[in-house]
Design a protein around this motif. Structure first.
Motif: not given
Length: 254
Positions: A29-39, A22-26, A170-180
């Motif tokens: 990607l920086p968040r995924e790389k940062k999380f992998v660095s933490w791991l 979220a919100p897109t794969a692109a 639905m996951s990105v758009k629905n505030k009831m699901i996302s909790g944003d």
């Protein structure tokens, strides 16, 4: 109850709400790389790792298909698990359709409900946190629909290209699901998870309640020897929990 005893200089780590994809794969990607660095950074000092849900912004397991992508984080989790470090995964409201892929491919235990752990003789109650406590009735009704066997059976008959795209939308758009819309501190009297923890304390003692879901790093003293921890997220705060046999701390990964 699972018991964990940390070895010398070892720690237990906790992280939640990465929402990869979220919100897109692109943009994810920086968040995924940062999380992998933490791991990578914590691997040598980890006695165990708890992933507390919403690792993915959407996840659905068909019989032979899982969502495309996330190879960096999945590969790192496989590496850690193969090294003999136990990983415990608690499904969140965004990846609640997880089945047996993590167990079969990565040897990661998956939980769908909060669980008790005894870590260095401290009693923990651990879970993602969605749908617990009073209130939040709209989400609780929606969760019953999403987890209803007939609904899941019907969804799995959608072609994955359509099903995953629909789920991501639905996951990105629905505030009831996302909790944003809830990502601000409401005060102890209005925080449903705080109320849940206080009610649980009338039944049993817990040294630590550890949850995600709220996207806010929180530490709230409930009693003299009991604390509620919310882990924050990896979207804005990049926070994680660290337990070193005597003390639980919230830390930030830079």
């Amino acid at each position: 109850m699972i018991s964990i005893t940390t070895s010398t200089n070892k720690k237990v780590y906790f992280a939640s709400d990465q929402h990869l994809g979220a919100p897109t794969a692109a943009l994810s990607l920086p968040r995924e790389k940062k999380f992998v660095s933490w791991l990578t950074e914590i691997k040598d000092s980890a006695e165990a790792i708890f992933l507390m849900g919403d690792l993915f912004d959407f996840w659905f397991e068909y019989k032979t298909v899982v969502p495309k992508g996330f190879v960096r984080v999945l590969g790192k989790l496989a590496e850690i698990s193969d090294a003999g470090i136990p990983i415990y995964f608690f499904v969140g409201n965004h990846d609640l359709w997880m089945k047996n892929y993590f167990k079969e491919e990565l040897n990661i235990t998956v939980y769908h409900q909060p669980q008790e752990f005894l870590i260095d003789n401290k009693k923990f109650l651990i879970g993602h946190g969605d749908g617990l406590g009073p209130g939040d009735k709209g989400y609780k009704r929606m969760k019953k629909v999403f987890t209803f066997p007939l609904f899941k059976w019907m969804f799995q008959w959608l072609h994955p290209d359509l099903g995953v795209r629909l789920g991501q939308y639905m996951s990105v758009k629905n505030k009831m699901i996302s909790g944003d819309e809830d990502a601000k501190f409401l005060g102890e009297d209005e925080e449903w998870l705080v109320q849940y923890c206080k009610r649980k304390l009338t039944q049993n003692h817990y040294d630590y309640f550890v949850f995600g879901h709220r996207h806010l790093p929180l530490e709230i003293k409930l009693q003299e020897n009991s604390k509620y921890i919310n882990l924050g997220d990896w979207i804005q705060y990049f926070t994680f929990g660290e337990f070193n046999s005597a003390t639980f701390r919230l830390e930030k990964f830079n």
